[in-house]
Design an enzyme around this catalytic site. Structure first.
Site, PDB file in Angstrom:
ATOM      1  N   LYS A 260     -12.990  -3.651  10.252  1.00 35.20           N
ATOM      2  CA  LYS A 260     -13.238  -4.421   9.019  1.00 35.20           C
ATOM      3  C   LYS A 260     -12.221  -5.538   8.832  1.00 35.20           C
ATOM      4  CE  LYS A 260      -9.753  -2.683   6.390  1.00 35.20           C
ATOM      5  NZ  LYS A 260      -8.871  -3.308   5.384  1.00 35.20           N
TER       6      LYS A 260
ATOM      7  N   ASN B 190      -6.190 -10.294   5.389  1.00 34.41           N
ATOM      8  CA  ASN B 190      -7.047 -10.692   6.510  1.00 34.41           C
ATOM      9  C   ASN B 190      -8.028 -11.780   6.089  1.00 34.41           C
ATOM     10  OD1 ASN B 190      -6.295  -8.588   8.696  1.00 34.41           O
ATOM     11  ND2 ASN B 190      -6.584  -7.374   6.839  1.00 34.41           N
TER      12      ASN B 190
ATOM     13  N   GLY C 245     -10.354   3.484   2.908  1.00 34.68           N
ATOM     14  CA  GLY C 245     -11.435   3.149   1.991  1.00 34.68           C
ATOM     15  C   GLY C 245     -11.213   1.770   1.386  1.00 34.68           C
TER      16      GLY C 245
ATOM     17  N   TYR D 182       6.393  -6.757  -3.205  1.00 38.31           N
ATOM     18  CA  TYR D 182       5.086  -6.318  -2.732  1.00 38.31           C
ATOM     19  C   TYR D 182       4.117  -5.939  -3.850  1.00 38.31           C
ATOM     20  CZ  TYR D 182       7.315  -6.145   1.855  1.00 38.31           C
ATOM     21  OH  TYR D 182       7.968  -6.485   3.007  1.00 38.31           O
TER      22      TYR D 182
ATOM     23  N   TRP E 286       0.823  -1.208   0.000  1.00 35.44           N
ATOM     24  CA  TRP E 286       0.000   0.000   0.000  1.00 35.44           C
ATOM     25  C   TRP E 286       0.857   1.258   0.000  1.00 35.44           C
ATOM     26  CZ3 TRP E 286      -3.460   2.419  -2.008  1.00 35.44           C
ATOM     27  CH2 TRP E 286      -4.331   3.349  -1.417  1.00 35.44           C
TER      28      TRP E 286
ATOM     29  N   ASP F 282     -15.023  -0.171   2.662  1.00 35.00           N
ATOM     30  CA  ASP F 282     -13.813  -0.926   2.981  1.00 35.00           C
ATOM     31  C   ASP F 282     -14.159  -2.327   3.471  1.00 35.00           C
ATOM     32  OD1 ASP F 282     -11.140  -1.436   3.326  1.00 35.00           O
ATOM     33  OD2 ASP F 282     -10.868  -0.107   5.036  1.00 35.00           O
TER      34      ASP F 282
END
Length: 341
Positions: free
Chosen positions: A194, A259, A139, A53, A17, A247
């Protein structure tokens, strides 16, 4: 022509990210320096790739280094994009040379164990930064899809509406649409909870359960998110936006979510340690789950899905037992403001 300080951006963290967000910034016309902990990774980014990555994606317009002070030098904005457990130490490191009045942007979706602080609170305390200088961006932002310029958006929240608006203007591209928000507490709590719900949905998928179970977990997970956020001072409508429902749906719907994939591996029979070892990066949901539990207890909030996830991760209950517990609880009204019936 020299680049103005506001257009000079330091990105601290060269994971998926952090790298993709740095590319968004470059595409939006900013001069971007990115800090990579390992010099060899910095060299790869300077050569136009981050094969570990963000494989298969060509990078451009980024200058990378393992020299933290050089990366931060002269920056009008500093982006923090590292695992949550390293944020305090990193901000203590940069505190002495962080540019005065620089806006600090948090991409980190986690809580600090022990203090129960959000990441913007940790940044403020450890970095000696006034909270009005800090903005959170959150988001439906699966980095692999954004790297391919698939369109999405994010909420940009901060105490100072002017700073939040400035950050939004600096990250707006043809594929990334920012929306300014004022509820930084809600935006951060949405980004934390989340991850836990995505683990539960992934586990259900790994067990072979279908769409009904997925929808049940997402919807009741949203209710838990709202309850905790409102108890902490957030606005309930925030959770119907990009940093809440947006999200949540993205993270619970993609195998590229660490996750979700972690939960899926548990559902397929891996132990917690095996599933963590198989993950290609930090599983923030596993790290945040016990902290969310403590935070829920502190605020007197019921969070059955998070509690079940905690029992599985801590070895107190099997995955099958935890799922049964979610349907065996007392009857309550639907929605976030649940009451016994």
């Amino acid at each position: 022509m020299a680049t103005s300080a506001a257009r000079k951006v330091a990105v601290l963290g060269a994971g998926a990210w952090g790298t993709v967000f740095a590319q968004i910034l470059a595409d939006a016309g900013n001069e971007v320096r990115i800090w990579a902990r390992r010099p060899e990774l910095a060299a790869q980014i300077n050569a136009g790739e981050n094969p570990r990555y963000v494989p298969g994606i060509t990078l451009h317009g980024l200058k990378a280094s393992s020299d933290l002070q050089w990366v931060c030098q002269g920056a009008g904005m500093v982006v923090v994009s590292i695992p949550s457990n390293g944020v305090r130490t990193l901000l203590q490191q940069v505190r002495s040379f962080l540019p005065l009045n620089a806006t600090v942007i948090s991409l980190v979706k986690g809580l600090e164990a022990g203090t129960l602080q959000t990441m913007t609170e940790v940044i403020a305390e450890a970095g000696g930064i006034h909270p009005s200088r800090i903005v959170a961006v959150s988001g439906p932002n699966l980095s692999g899809e954004i790297a391919c310029h698939e369109p999405t958006g994010a909420a940009v929240a901060g105490e100072d509406a002017w700073r939040a608006g400035l950050v939004a203007s600096r990250i707006h591209t043809h594929y990334f649409r920012p929306y300014v928000a004022e509820d930084i507490v809600g935006v951060e709590i949405g980004g934390v909870v989340k991850n836990v719900i995505a683990m539960a949905v992934g586990a259900a998928d790994g067990l072979g359960l279908g769409v009904n179970s997925r929808s049940f977990l997402i919807t009741r997970g949203l209710a838990e998110m709202v309850r905790l956020g409102v108890a902490m001072g957030a606005q309930p409508e925030t959770f119907l936006g990009l940093a809440g429902l947006g999200d949540l749906v993205a993270t619970c719907s993609s195998s590229s979510s660490r996750n979700f994939s972690f939960g899926y591996r548990l559902g397929k029979g891996m132990s917690v340690s095996e599933a963590l070892e198989a993950s290609a990066g930090t599983v923030e949901g596993a790290r945040s789950c016990p902290v969310v539990r403590d935070l829920a207890h502190k605020h007197g909030v019921s969070m059955p899905i998070n509690s079940a996830a905690y029992r599985v991760i801590s070895g107190k209950q099997s995955l099958e037992e935890a799922l049964v517990s979610l349907t065996a609880g007392p009857r309550v009204t639907d929605g976030p403001s649940a009451r016994m019936v």
